[in-house]
Design a protein around this motif. Structure first.
Motif, PDB file in Angstrom:
ATOM      1  N   GLU B 105      -4.907 -13.479 -66.414  1.00 53.57           N
ATOM      2  CA  GLU B 105      -4.788 -14.288 -65.194  1.00 53.57           C
ATOM      3  C   GLU B 105      -3.329 -14.622 -64.904  1.00 53.57           C
ATOM      4  O   GLU B 105      -2.902 -14.657 -63.758  1.00 53.57           O
ATOM      5  CB  GLU B 105      -5.609 -15.580 -65.339  1.00 53.57           C
ATOM      6  N   GLU B 112      -3.754 -11.067 -57.648  1.00 48.40           N
ATOM      7  CA  GLU B 112      -4.998 -10.726 -58.329  1.00 48.40           C
ATOM      8  C   GLU B 112      -5.575  -9.420 -57.800  1.00 48.40           C
ATOM      9  O   GLU B 112      -5.511  -9.135 -56.601  1.00 48.40           O
ATOM     10  CB  GLU B 112      -6.031 -11.854 -58.155  1.00 48.40           C
ATOM     11  N   LYS B 113      -6.136  -8.660 -58.706  1.00 46.79           N
ATOM     12  CA  LYS B 113      -6.861  -7.451 -58.305  1.00 46.79           C
ATOM     13  C   LYS B 113      -8.229  -7.900 -57.806  1.00 46.79           C
ATOM     14  O   LYS B 113      -8.976  -8.559 -58.554  1.00 46.79           O
ATOM     15  CB  LYS B 113      -7.041  -6.511 -59.503  1.00 46.79           C
ATOM     16  N   THR B 114      -8.531  -7.629 -56.579  1.00 48.99           N
ATOM     17  CA  THR B 114      -9.788  -8.139 -56.032  1.00 48.99           C
ATOM     18  C   THR B 114     -10.643  -7.042 -55.437  1.00 48.99           C
ATOM     19  O   THR B 114     -10.162  -5.955 -55.105  1.00 48.99           O
ATOM     20  CB  THR B 114      -9.523  -9.173 -54.917  1.00 48.99           C
ATOM     21  N   ILE B 120     -12.470 -11.589 -57.774  1.00 52.01           N
ATOM     22  CA  ILE B 120     -11.461 -11.082 -58.701  1.00 52.01           C
ATOM     23  C   ILE B 120     -12.086 -10.070 -59.653  1.00 52.01           C
ATOM     24  O   ILE B 120     -13.108 -10.337 -60.291  1.00 52.01           O
ATOM     25  CB  ILE B 120     -10.824 -12.240 -59.488  1.00 52.01           C
ATOM     26  N   LYS B 122     -12.116  -8.896 -62.766  1.00 50.19           N
ATOM     27  CA  LYS B 122     -11.617  -9.279 -64.091  1.00 50.19           C
ATOM     28  C   LYS B 122     -11.504  -8.078 -65.019  1.00 50.19           C
ATOM     29  O   LYS B 122     -10.559  -7.961 -65.791  1.00 50.19           O
ATOM     30  CB  LYS B 122     -12.549 -10.325 -64.711  1.00 50.19           C
ATOM     31  N   GLN B 125      -8.359  -6.168 -64.308  1.00 56.01           N
ATOM     32  CA  GLN B 125      -7.176  -6.916 -64.754  1.00 56.01           C
ATOM     33  C   GLN B 125      -7.036  -6.831 -66.269  1.00 56.01           C
ATOM     34  O   GLN B 125      -5.956  -6.644 -66.803  1.00 56.01           O
ATOM     35  CB  GLN B 125      -7.293  -8.389 -64.352  1.00 56.01           C
TER      36      GLN B 125
END
Lengths: 355, 522
Positions: B105, B112-114, B120, B122, B125
Motif C-alpha cells: 500500500e 494504486e493499481k485499480t 484496488i 491488491k 500490487q
C-alpha cells in the motif's frame, strides 16, 4: 473568584491589547450580559431566594468543572465524573442506611464525617484507576475514562439493583443525622454547598497559580515530552489531576444525596458534558496547557444562569438545549480569535525590540 | 570504477539557481549538472544547501531565480507529482511512509493499481511489490505493516517506491544512514544495476568512503555555493574535506584559557538496545573533567543523542554505570538526574526543549521551581527576579517575560532552554546540537556562553555534526559511529580528515575489521 479570567499580566499600550483585554474578559462579560438580560426579562430573577437556589444548582456543575479543568489543562479528558457522582451518591446512601456489614451478624455504623471521608476515598480511587489506565497501561484518556464511566455507573446500579435508597435521614445514635445538613444547611445565610465551592475553588486556583504542582499541570498539557525532559514527574501529575477530578465528583455525589435525602443510581448522567462545557466556556483549551479555574467557575455560572433563567422565562427545554449549544460553539470561536490576537500582540512587541 | 565523462550525457541542470528563504539564502547562483547513467554524489555540511537543491529538482521547492533545464528544455515543477511525471524520484532522508499501511500500500500510495478506477487490485500490487523486492534482494512481505519493519527495511521500501515509478532520475538523500553494512552492499548493487540501465542517480551522503566508492561525479556545496564539481577521478577524502570546510574558518569563540578541575563525570560501558533488536549505543565509556568541553562528533544516527538520553535518564533499560564526582548515579528518571547536577539542552527545541504555549518565565523556571518554593507556596516575586536576572545574564532579547516563548526567534529560544538548565545549578551540561537552527550571530553567542560556563567549572558534553564547531570549541573530541566510540582526540591532535574517517567507521561495507552488525545478522 470571578476576576481571574482577566489577565493579571502587565498591560501593554495599543489597540491590540485593548481588544485582547476585552477578549480575555469575554466570559465575565457574557455572565454580566446574561444576568442583566434575565433581571429584566424574568421577574423575581434577582430575588435573594432565587439567587441562592440558582447558585446551588451552579455549584454542582462548578465542582465537576474545576476538576475537569485540571484534567483538560494536563492534556486529558475525564468522562467518568458523572458516573462517579452516581456511584458516590449510592455509597453514601448505603453507608447512611446500612453501614458496613461484614456478614458476622453485626454492622459498623459511621457518623457523617466518616461517611464523607469514605465516599471521597471511593471517588479518589476511581480517579486513581483512571490515572493507572492512562499512565501505566497507556490507554487514551478518552477511552480509559469512557470505560470507568460504564464501570462506575454499572456498579452504582448493582449496589441497589437499580432502586433508590430513600429516606437518608441518618440516625442520631450513630451521629449520621447531620448528613442532611450538607445539602440543606447554611452558614451565615449561605448554603453549605456554596461554602464548599468557595473553599474548593480558592484551593484549586491557589494550586494552579501559586504551587509548582499547578505549573507542572500546565507544562504537561503544553508539551509532555519537554516537561518530562525538564524533570517534571509526568506520571505523578496525571495521577493528581484524575484523583482530584474524582474528589470533586465525590463531593457532588454527597451533596446531591444529601439534598434529595435519597440516592438514585442514575444520578449524574451526562454531568461530565456540562462540566466540559463550563471549562471550555471559561477558556480552557481542549488541546491542553491553557485554562483558568476562575474562568471555569464563571463558565459554570453562565451555563447555570442561562438554563435557570430560560426556565423562569418559560422557554421550552428543547430550545434551552439548542441555546446552550450555540453559546458553547460561540465561546470556542471567540477563543480562537483571542489566541490569534494574543500571538500578534506578542510578536509585535518582540519585533519592536528589533529582534 | 570511474567512467569517462563523455559517456554520460547531462540529463538535468540548474543554471544560476538561487533559493531564498526568509532570513537566509540557501542557494546562491548554483550551476549543477546531473549526468545520466552515472552516480552524481553531492556532499556538504549540514545546512550547506544539499537538501534544498534536491527539493528543487524533486518539485518540493521552487527556485527564487534561475533556470531548471531537463533534456535541453526549461521546465518548472509545480509539485512532486509534476516532477514524478517527468521521471524524477526522490528518497528523502526523513522517511515518508505510512507506518499503519502495508508495504504494498505504501509503494502504490496515490498511484494504486485499480480495476475500473475504484477497486484496488491488491493481488497485482502484491505481485509487483514482490518483483521489486526481488530486484532489491530483500525478502520483505508485501503485506507486512511498514511500522513493524526495521528502519533499514523501511528505507528499502522507500527506494522501491521510487523504482515503482520508473524514475529516470533518482535522488537518494542519505540512503545508508540507517542501513547495516550488508544492506549497504545490496543497495550499491542496485545502484550499479540502475546506473547500467541509464538512470541518473544523485547520491547524498556524509560518508566519504561510500561517496568515493560509488560516485562517478562529485559536487561539493558550502553555505549555498558550489565549491567543487568534477569527475571522481583523483578525488580523495582530504580533497572533499578541503572543499567542504574551505580555508577561512569562522572564528566562533575566543579562547578563555583555564585549567581543568578533577573528574566530574564518568560513563562506564554504556550499552543501550533499541526497539529493533540492535543497539543504539554500544559499550561507550568516557570521562569528563570540571571545566572541560567534550565534543562528541558523529553522523546522524551514530548514537550520540541516544547516549545523552541515557545520561539524563529519559531512556530506561540501558546497561552501564554513570558516576558524578566519583559517586555512582543511582537516581532513576529525569528529575532525579537533574537533582544530581545534570542538565540537558535537547536537540529539538520545539518538541523537547520548550512548552510553546507557556510564557518565557514559566519555561525558564520549569526545572527549578523548588528553588522558589517553601512548603507548597511558590514565591512568584522571587521567580520573576531570577528570570529577570537570567534574561540579562544570557542577553535574551525579550519584550516581556510574560509573552509566549514561541514569539521568540530560534536563537533566543535556545537561550531560554539554556537558562532553564542553568537554573538547576548543574555540574554537567549536556548539549545536543546547541547551534541547530539558529543564525550565525546567535551561534557565536551560544558558544561564548559555553566557553564562559566551562571557565566557571562546569563540565560540558556537546554533540554536533558540524566539523568546524567541534574543532573550534572542544577541549577534547570523541567520535561516535554506529553506537561505538571510534576515535578520541585532544584538541591539538584532531584533524578534520581524521574525524571524518573515524565517523565513517563501521559503515563502509569493505572494512573487514568490523563484525557484521546485529541488524544484519538477524
Amino acid at each position: 473568584m470571578t476576576d481571574s479570567t482577566v489577565s493579571m499580566s502587565e498591560s501593554q499600550p495599543g489597540s491590540g491589547s485593548a481588544l485582547l483585554l476585552l477578549l480575555k474578559a469575554r466570559t465575565f462579560i457574557a455572565l454580566i450580559l446574561v444576568v442583566l438580560f434575565f433581571s429584566i426579562a424574568a421577574p423575581n430573577f434577582l430575588s435573594a431566594a432565587n439567587l441562592v437556589i440558582m447558585s446551588k444548582h451552579v455549584a454542582l456543575n462548578a465542582f465537576l468543572a474545576i476538576g475537569m479543568t485540571f484534567v483538560i489543562v494536563s492534556g486529558g479528558i475525564d468522562l467518568s465524573v458523572g458516573s462517579i457522582v452516581g456511584l458516590c451518591g449510592m455509597v453514601a446512601g448505603w453507608l447512611v442506611l446500612h453501614g458496613i456489614n461484614p456478614g458476622l451478624g453485626w454492622s459498623i455504623q459511621f457518623n457523617t464525617f466518616e461517611i464523607c471521608l469514605i465516599v471521597i476515598a471511593v471517588g479518589v480511587m476511581v480517579g486513581a484507576l483512571n490515572a493507572f489506565l492512562i499512565t501505566k497501561l497507556n490507554v487514551a484518556p478518552f477511552i480509559a475514562t469512557l470505560g470507568t464511566l460504564y464501570i462506575a455507573r454499572g456498579s452504582a446500579m448493582l449496589s441497589s439493583d437499580g432502586r433508590t435508597f430513600p429516606n437518608l435521614n441518618g440516625n442520631p445514635e450513630y451521629g449520621s443525622d447531620t448528613f442532611r445538613w450538607i445539602g440543606a444547611g447554611d452558614m451565615l445565610g449561605i448554603p453549605v454547598s456554596i461554602w464548599m465551592l468557595v473553599i474548593v475553588g480558592l484551593g484549586a486556583a491557589y494550586i494552579a497559580r501559586r504551587t509548582p504542582l499547578g505549573r507542572y499541570i500546565y507544562a504537561v498539557g503544553g508539551n509532555e515530552k519537554a516537561a518530562g525532559l525538564s524533570g517534571v514527574r509526568v506520571t505523578q501529575i496525571k495521577y493528581f489531576v484524575y484523583m482530584f477530578s474524582g474528589f470533586c465528583a465525590a463531593l457532588v455525589g454527597i451533596i446531591i444525596a444529601s439534598q434529595l435525602v435519597a440516592a438514585h443510581p442514575a444520578t449524574g448522567d451526562t454531568f461530565e458534558l456540562n462540566a466540559i462545557a463550563a471549562a471550555v466556556l471559561g477558556g480552557t483549551s481542549m488541546s491542553g496547557g491553557r485554562g483558568r479555574i476562575g474562568g471555569t467557575i464563571v463558565g459554570a455560572f453562565v451555563i447555570g444562569v442561562l438554563s435557570d433563567g430560560l426556565v423562569m422565562m418559560g422557554v421550552s427545554a428543547f430550545w434551552q438545549t439548542v441555546i446552550k449549544g450555540i453559546v458553547i460553539v460561540a465561546a470556542v470561536v471567540i477563543d480562537q480569535a483571542q489566541q490569534r490576537v494574543q500571538a500578534r500582540v506578542a510578536l509585535q512587541a518582540q519585533a519592536a525590540l528589533g529582534k | 570504477m570511474n567512467r569517462p565523462a563523455k559517456a554520460h550525457p547531462v540529463g538535468l541542470s540548474i543554471r544560476d539557481g538561487t533559493k531564498v528563504y526568509p532570513g537566509t539564502v540557501a542557494l546562491r547562483d548554483v550551476n549543477f549538472d546531473l549526468r545520466m547513467g552515472a552516480v552524481n554524489v553531492l556532499v556538504g555540511e549540514n545546512g550547506a544547501g544539499k537538501s534544498t537543491m534536491m527539493k528543487i529538482i524533486a518539485g518540493v521547492e521552487r527556485l527564487t531565480s534561475g533556470r531548471l533545464i531537463l533534456d535541453g528544455q526549461e521546465v518548472e515543477f509545480r509539485s512532486t507529482d509534476d516532477a514524478a511525471r517527468h521521471g524524477i524520484g526522490i528518497v528523502f532522508q526523513e522517511l515518508n511512509l505510512f507506518p499503519n499501511l502495508s508495504v504494498a500500500e505504501n509503494i502504490f500510495i496515490s498511484r494504486e493499481k485499480t480495476r475500473f478506477g475504484i477497486d484496488i487490485d491488491k493481488a497485482k500490487q502484491r505481485e509487483m511489490t514482490r518483483a521489486l523486492m526481488k530486484r532489491l534482494e530483500h525478502d520483505i512481505d508485501p503485506d507486512a505493516l511498514v511500522g513493524d519493519l526495521k528502519v533499514g527495511q523501511q528505507q528499502i521500501v522507500e527506494i522501491a517506491k521510487s523504482l515503482a515509478q520508473d524514475a529516470r532520475i533518482l535522488i537518494l538523500d542519505e540512503p545508508t544512514s540507517a542501513l547495516s553494512a550488508a544492506e549497504v552492499e545490496i543497495l550499491f548493487r542496485v545502484i550499479d544495476d540502475l546506473r547500467a540501465s541509464g538512470v541518473g542517480i544523485v547520491y547524498i551522503s556524509h560518508r566519504m568512503e561510500e561517496l568515493i566508492r560509488v560516485g562517478d561525479y562529485i559536487t561539493v556545496l558550502r553555505d549555498g555555493i558550489i565549491t567543487g564539481a568534477q569527475s571522481m577521478e583523483g578525488v580523495d577524502i582530504p580533497w572533499i574535506v578541503r572543499h567542504m570546510i574551505g580555508q577561512a574558518s569562522k572564528d566562533f569563540a575566543k579562547e578563555i584559557e583555564h585549567d581543568f578541575g578533577p573528574e566530574i563525570f564518568r560513563a562506564e560501558h554504556v550499552t543501550a538496545p533499541n526497539r529493533h533488536g540492535g543497539f543504539d549505543v554500544r559499550d561507550v565509556s568516557f570521562s569528563l573533567r570540571a571545566g572541560e568541553i567534550l565534543g562528541i562528533y558523529g553522523l546522524m544516527g551514530a548514537g550520540r543523542s541516544e547516549l545523552l538520553e541515557c545520561i539524563i535518564g529519559e531512556r530506561r533499560g540501558y546497561r552501564g554505570e554513570f558516576f558524578v564526582e566519583g559517586a555512582r548515579l543511582t537516581a532513576q528518571g529525569v528529575a532525579g538526574r537533574i537533582a544530581r547536577g545534570i542538565g540537558l539542552i535537547p536537540e529539538d527545541r520545539k518538541t523537547d526543549g520548550l512548552v510553546q504555549i507557556l510564557s518565557i518565565r514559566e519555561n525558564m523556571t520549569l526545572s527549578s521551581l523548588s528553588a522558589f518554593t517553601r512548603g507548597i507556596h511558590m514565591s512568584l516575586k522571587r521567580e520573576a527576579e531570577t528570570v529577570r536576572d537570567f534574561i540579562t545574564r544570557m542577553t535574551v532579547k525579550v519584550a516581556s517575560p510574560e509573552h509566549e516563548v514561541s514569539s521568540l526567534s530560534g536563537g533566543n529560544q535556545q537561550k531560554v532552554v539554556i537558562s532553564k538548565a542553568l537554573m538547576t545549578n548543574p555540574k554537567i551540561l549536556l548539549m545536543d546540537e546547541p547551534s541547530r537552527g539558529i543564525d550565525i550571530g546567535a551561534k557565536a553567542e551560544v558558544f561564548r556562553v559555553m566557553r564562559k560556563l566551562a571557565a566557571e567549572g562546569l563540565g560540558i558534553v556537546f554533540v554536533t555534526s558540524d566539523l568546524e564547531e567541534v574543532m573550534s570549541l572542544s577541549d577534547r573530541i570523541i567520535v561516535m559511529s554506529n553506537g561505538r566510540i571510534t576515535g578520541e582526540f585532544n584538541r591539538d591532535e584532531a584533524t578534520e580528515t581524521a574525524l571524518v574517517e573515524a565517523s565513517a567507521k563501521g559503515h563502509t561495507p569493505d572494512t573487514p575489521a568490523e563484525p557484521v552488525t546485529e541488524d544484519a545478522a538477524r
